[in-house]
Design a protein around this motif. Structure first.
Motif, PDB file in Angstrom:
ATOM      1  N   CYS A  56      -4.988  20.347  -1.947  1.00 56.07           N
ATOM      2  CA  CYS A  56      -6.349  19.811  -2.018  1.00 56.07           C
ATOM      3  C   CYS A  56      -7.349  20.897  -2.404  1.00 56.07           C
ATOM      4  O   CYS A  56      -8.197  20.699  -3.292  1.00 56.07           O
ATOM      5  N   GLU A  76      -9.093  20.970  -6.146  1.00 47.21           N
ATOM      6  CA  GLU A  76     -10.539  20.761  -6.174  1.00 47.21           C
ATOM      7  C   GLU A  76     -11.244  21.919  -6.877  1.00 47.21           C
ATOM      8  O   GLU A  76     -12.218  21.709  -7.610  1.00 47.21           O
ATOM      9  N   SER A 135      -1.353  13.125  -6.325  1.00 49.54           N
ATOM     10  CA  SER A 135      -1.670  12.258  -5.189  1.00 49.54           C
ATOM     11  C   SER A 135      -0.612  11.173  -5.021  1.00 49.54           C
ATOM     12  O   SER A 135      -0.141  10.910  -3.905  1.00 49.54           O
ATOM     13  N   LYS A 161      -7.898  13.109  -1.737  1.00 47.11           N
ATOM     14  CA  LYS A 161      -7.994  14.035  -2.872  1.00 47.11           C
ATOM     15  C   LYS A 161      -8.497  13.345  -4.137  1.00 47.11           C
ATOM     16  O   LYS A 161      -9.084  13.988  -5.012  1.00 47.11           O
ATOM     17  N   VAL A 170     -13.697  16.131  -1.218  1.00 52.87           N
ATOM     18  CA  VAL A 170     -12.384  15.931  -0.609  1.00 52.87           C
ATOM     19  C   VAL A 170     -12.439  16.092   0.908  1.00 52.87           C
ATOM     20  O   VAL A 170     -11.921  15.243   1.654  1.00 52.87           O
TER      21      VAL A 170
END
Length: 329
Positions: free
Chosen positions: A160, A164, A190, A221, A233
């Motif tokens: 995550c 990100e 995901s 996510k 997130v």
């Protein structure tokens, strides 16, 4: 900088030999021929040769060549013995090999990805790789069910953070810049993460709490696709975890349809949900501002925040209090 270091025609020979050999081993494993029609010792030798050829092709130096060779030997021994000691040898060799690849191809670059340096991205990627190497051996050996859950949780958190930063980096640069991490990879990881959790939980290799938490993280996510520069997130995961906690924590007793909890438990869930909504308020405001393409009125923001809190409390009401009907006279 080319990734294939051997000069022609040896680069074609090494890469083709490694890929064809690995394909044969994979087909032998899938068809059940490995260990019956094909001897495991022969397969291990083939795996060692394929690994050596591939390592030479990508330019691994001779003094570092024992790392991938040790990984191949450990994997071959583990396939025959199912011993975690042999599998730990594979994990060590594979991790050292990956460390060399990252250090050789990326560590020398002095640049930033979003708000973090590339060195941090490399460290996060290697840290996320370690659980990915350890989990398959633990699952196949039917050992460390709770430990598998912890490893899956750590990997999900690292993925995550890593995705990100990499996906949001493009939106902090000038328009028209090259996309480093496309959206389809965020969706693919995901989906793969949720599918892996469900599959492991179905064979009792992953505890129920880990299936819930890790799956929630992979679903949360996807929020980075909405407003990447807002970094949604963490607040989304916090909201989903607190909202879904009653569904996963409480089950009706045998022969009963109702879930009964003590008033203090219900109050604790309400407080936790409201705290999560309060912590995620700026994320909610960013989504509202992105939706209306401007700064909305404070009353609109407050109303949306109340709606989010009500939606987050809905699983608690449906699960634990749906039988409490209020009669209006």
């Amino acid at each position: 900088m080319p990734f294939i270091k051997l000069p022609p025609p040896w680069n074609y020979v090494a890469v083709t030999g490694a890929l064809v050999g690995l394909l044969i081993l994979g087909l032998a494993h899938m068809t059940g021929a490995l260990g019956t029609a094909m001897d495991v010792t022969v397969a291990g030798s083939c795996l060692l040769l394929c690994t050596t050829a591939g390592s030479l092709a990508v330019g691994i130096p001779f003094h570092w060549l024992p790392a991938p060779m040790v990984a191949a030997c450990g994997l071959a021994l583990y396939y025959d013995s199912r011993s975690l000691q042999e599998y730990s040898v594979f994990v060590l060799g594979a991790f050292l090999t990956a460390g060399w690849v990252v250090q050789h191809h990326f560590w020398f670059l002095d640049l930033r990805v979003g708000f973090v340096h590339l060195h941090t991205v490399c460290k996060l990627a290697l840290a996320a790789l370690l659980p990915a190497l350890m989990v398959p051996g633990l699952v196949l050996a039917h050992m460390g069910r709770q430990f598998v859950g912890v490893l899956m949780l750590v990997q999900a958190e690292l993925v995550c953070v890593l995705e990100e930063q990499m996906f949001g980096a493009h939106h902090h640069e000038e328009p028209g810049s090259e996309i480093m991490y496309p959206a389809y990879l965020v969706i693919a990881t995901s989906v793969a993460g949720v599918a892996a959790c469900q599959a492991l939980h179905a064979i009792w290799a992953l505890p129920r709490w880990a299936n819930w938490v890790v799956s929630t993280l992979y679903v949360a996510k996807l929020s980075m696709l909405v407003v990447p520069e807002a970094y949604l997130v963490l607040p989304t995961a916090l909201l989903l975890l607190t909202a879904g906690a009653p569904v996963y924590m409480y089950q009706a007793e045998a022969g009963k349809r109702r879930v009964r909890i003590r008033p203090a438990q219900g109050l604790a869930h309400v407080l936790a949900t409201l705290i999560a909504v309060a912590l995620a308020r700026f994320a909610v405001f960013d989504v509202v501002q992105w939706t209306v393409l401007g700064r909305p009125h404070e009353g609109v923001l407050l109303g949306v925040l109340v709606m989010v809190a009500a939606a987050a409390l809905m699983p608690l009401v449906v699960t634990c209090y749906s039988h409490n009907q209020v009669k209006l006279s």
